[in-house]
Design a protein around this motif. Structure first.
Motif, PDB file in Angstrom:
ATOM      1  N   TRP A 120       6.989  -9.496  13.205  1.00 24.68           N
ATOM      2  CA  TRP A 120       6.243  -9.217  11.970  1.00 24.68           C
ATOM      3  C   TRP A 120       7.119  -9.284  10.726  1.00 24.68           C
ATOM      4  N   ALA A 121       6.428  -9.397   9.595  1.00 23.09           N
ATOM      5  CA  ALA A 121       7.080  -9.379   8.280  1.00 23.09           C
ATOM      6  C   ALA A 121       6.042  -8.948   7.252  1.00 23.09           C
ATOM      7  N   TYR A 122       6.498  -8.247   6.219  1.00 25.63           N
ATOM      8  CA  TYR A 122       5.585  -7.946   5.114  1.00 25.63           C
ATOM      9  C   TYR A 122       6.330  -8.005   3.790  1.00 25.63           C
ATOM     10  N   ILE A 123       5.557  -8.257   2.728  1.00 31.09           N
ATOM     11  CA  ILE A 123       6.089  -8.299   1.359  1.00 31.09           C
ATOM     12  C   ILE A 123       5.138  -7.499   0.476  1.00 31.09           C
ATOM     13  N   LEU A 124       5.712  -6.635  -0.374  1.00 32.86           N
ATOM     14  CA  LEU A 124       4.901  -5.789  -1.257  1.00 32.86           C
ATOM     15  C   LEU A 124       5.503  -5.769  -2.657  1.00 32.86           C
ATOM     16  N   GLY A 125       4.746  -5.187  -3.578  1.00 29.26           N
ATOM     17  CA  GLY A 125       5.251  -4.997  -4.942  1.00 29.26           C
ATOM     18  C   GLY A 125       4.780  -6.091  -5.873  1.00 29.26           C
ATOM     19  N   GLU A 126       4.649  -5.728  -7.153  1.00 23.41           N
ATOM     20  CA  GLU A 126       4.169  -6.690  -8.157  1.00 23.41           C
ATOM     21  C   GLU A 126       5.010  -7.950  -8.194  1.00 23.41           C
ATOM     22  N   LYS A 127       6.300  -7.807  -7.922  1.00 25.07           N
ATOM     23  CA  LYS A 127       7.193  -8.969  -7.963  1.00 25.07           C
ATOM     24  C   LYS A 127       7.684  -9.350  -6.565  1.00 25.07           C
ATOM     25  N   ASP A 166       9.178  -7.541  -4.369  1.00 27.83           N
ATOM     26  CA  ASP A 166      10.566  -7.090  -4.196  1.00 27.83           C
ATOM     27  C   ASP A 166      10.733  -6.019  -3.115  1.00 27.83           C
ATOM     28  N   VAL A 167       9.648  -5.722  -2.378  1.00 22.62           N
ATOM     29  CA  VAL A 167       9.746  -4.810  -1.234  1.00 22.62           C
ATOM     30  C   VAL A 167       9.369  -5.615   0.005  1.00 22.62           C
ATOM     31  N   PHE A 168      10.287  -5.754   0.943  1.00 23.22           N
ATOM     32  CA  PHE A 168       9.954  -6.548   2.130  1.00 23.22           C
ATOM     33  C   PHE A 168      10.761  -6.083   3.328  1.00 23.22           C
ATOM     34  N   HIS A 169      10.222  -6.372   4.509  1.00 22.04           N
ATOM     35  CA  HIS A 169      10.877  -5.963   5.742  1.00 22.04           C
ATOM     36  C   HIS A 169      10.376  -6.893   6.850  1.00 22.04           C
ATOM     37  N   CYS A 170      11.158  -7.061   7.883  1.00 23.19           N
ATOM     38  CA  CYS A 170      10.719  -7.922   8.980  1.00 23.19           C
ATOM     39  C   CYS A 170      11.401  -7.509  10.277  1.00 23.19           C
ATOM     40  N   SER A 171      10.844  -7.964  11.394  1.00 22.36           N
ATOM     41  CA  SER A 171      11.406  -7.634  12.698  1.00 22.36           C
ATOM     42  C   SER A 171      11.265  -8.809  13.657  1.00 22.36           C
ATOM     43  N   ASP A 172      12.323  -9.038  14.434  1.00 21.83           N
ATOM     44  CA  ASP A 172      12.281 -10.082  15.474  1.00 21.83           C
ATOM     45  C   ASP A 172      11.605  -9.587  16.748  1.00 21.83           C
ATOM     46  N   ALA A 173      11.390  -8.276  16.837  1.00 20.92           N
ATOM     47  CA  ALA A 173      10.661  -7.672  17.970  1.00 20.92           C
ATOM     48  C   ALA A 173      11.113  -8.204  19.329  1.00 20.92           C
ATOM     49  N   GLY A 174      12.423  -8.280  19.507  1.00 17.46           N
ATOM     50  CA  GLY A 174      12.945  -8.687  20.820  1.00 17.46           C
ATOM     51  C   GLY A 174      13.324 -10.147  20.941  1.00 17.46           C
ATOM     52  N   GLU A 175      12.909 -10.978  19.996  1.00 20.86           N
ATOM     53  CA  GLU A 175      13.381 -12.372  19.978  1.00 20.86           C
ATOM     54  C   GLU A 175      14.846 -12.354  19.523  1.00 20.86           C
ATOM     55  N   PRO A 176      15.613 -13.429  19.811  1.00 20.32           N
ATOM     56  CA  PRO A 176      17.007 -13.465  19.338  1.00 20.32           C
ATOM     57  C   PRO A 176      17.083 -13.231  17.831  1.00 20.32           C
ATOM     58  N   ALA A 188      12.794 -15.012  14.227  1.00 20.04           N
ATOM     59  CA  ALA A 188      11.348 -14.785  14.082  1.00 20.04           C
ATOM     60  C   ALA A 188      10.986 -14.118  12.759  1.00 20.04           C
ATOM     61  N   GLY A 189      11.375 -12.836  12.593  1.00 21.45           N
ATOM     62  CA  GLY A 189      10.976 -12.088  11.392  1.00 21.45           C
ATOM     63  C   GLY A 189      11.426 -12.741  10.103  1.00 21.45           C
ATOM     64  N   LYS A 190      12.709 -13.132  10.055  1.00 20.93           N
ATOM     65  CA  LYS A 190      13.251 -13.728   8.812  1.00 20.93           C
ATOM     66  C   LYS A 190      12.579 -15.066   8.489  1.00 20.93           C
ATOM     67  N   PRO A 191      12.438 -15.980   9.458  1.00 21.84           N
ATOM     68  CA  PRO A 191      11.709 -17.229   9.153  1.00 21.84           C
ATOM     69  C   PRO A 191      10.270 -16.978   8.685  1.00 21.84           C
TER      70      PRO A 191
END
Length: 213
Positions: A63-70, A72-82, A86-89
């Motif tokens: 998973w990955a998410y992006i928030l904020g008017e610009k 500028d809030v984001f986070h991601c996870s590979d959830a067990g993939e190398p 996954a998350g970053k792409p």
């Protein structure tokens, strides 16, 4: 220099209106991407948790998410993939489309054939890209709503004056006057306020800002 500043003002971010999903198959692995509009970390986490629970037999729910008017809030996870496959792409793909207030989960059912690092990165990117491209994205704007009460004689002239600022006319009612509820972008409010104040002082109309979002 001035032009560059103006261009910065014109930079928009995009999201989606309704949840959307696509499925692709790569070397027997199935990748299901689900995108959802979210406007808080809590909503992003709830969405990720819900999709992961619905697909708990899957090999991975990245998973990955992006928030904020610009954006500028984001986070991601590979959830067990190398790490980094996954998350970053997924995050990068959404950022390349200037998206914010968006969450993505890519559910992978492993088909027995390893894809390798490059193959995984390409697969997760493609899964999100396909889902983004399903339908046009929605431009996110900071909007102001204004209620304008105008005489019949002045209405056509008024609409010509404000048409370049309108994002939409939300409602119009006709009584002894015409009452429009219009929406404009917040960045244009000062200009529109000056224009309407001038006409109000001449008795041509009355206006009030009714809400901001």
């Amino acid at each position: 220099m001035g032009n560059n500043e103006n261009m910065m003002d014109e930079h928009y971010f995009y999201s989606i209106e309704h949840q959307r999903t696509t499925t692709i198959k790569i070397k027997r692995s199935v990748f299901i991407c689900t995108l959802e509009y979210v406007d808080s970390i809590g909503k992003a986490k709830n969405f990720i948790s819900r999709i992961s629970k619905e697909n708990k037999t899957a090999t991975h729910n990245c998973w990955a998410y992006i928030l904020g008017e610009k954006g500028d809030v984001f986070h991601c996870s590979d959830a067990g993939e190398p790490s980094g496959t996954a998350g970053k792409p997924m995050l990068n793909t959404m950022q390349n489309h200037d998206m914010t207030n968006i969450a993505a989960v890519v559910t992978r059912h492993f088909g027995g054939v390893k894809l390798g690092v490059r193959g995984l990165i390409d697969a997760y990117c493609a899964s999100v890209e396909n889902t983004i491209e399903l339908k046009k994205l929605k431009k996110l704007i900071q909007a102001v709503s204004i209620l304008i009460e105008v005489t019949y004689e002045f209405n056509d002239f008024l609409l010509i004056q404000i048409k370049n600022y309108l994002t939409r006319i939300m409602d119009t009612t006709y009584t002894d006057k015409i009452v429009h509820t219009i929406e404009i972008e917040q960045k244009d409010y000062a200009k529109v306020d000056r224009l309407l104040s001038e006409y109000q002082s001449r008795g041509k109309l009355k206006f009030t800002m009714i809400r901001q979002r």
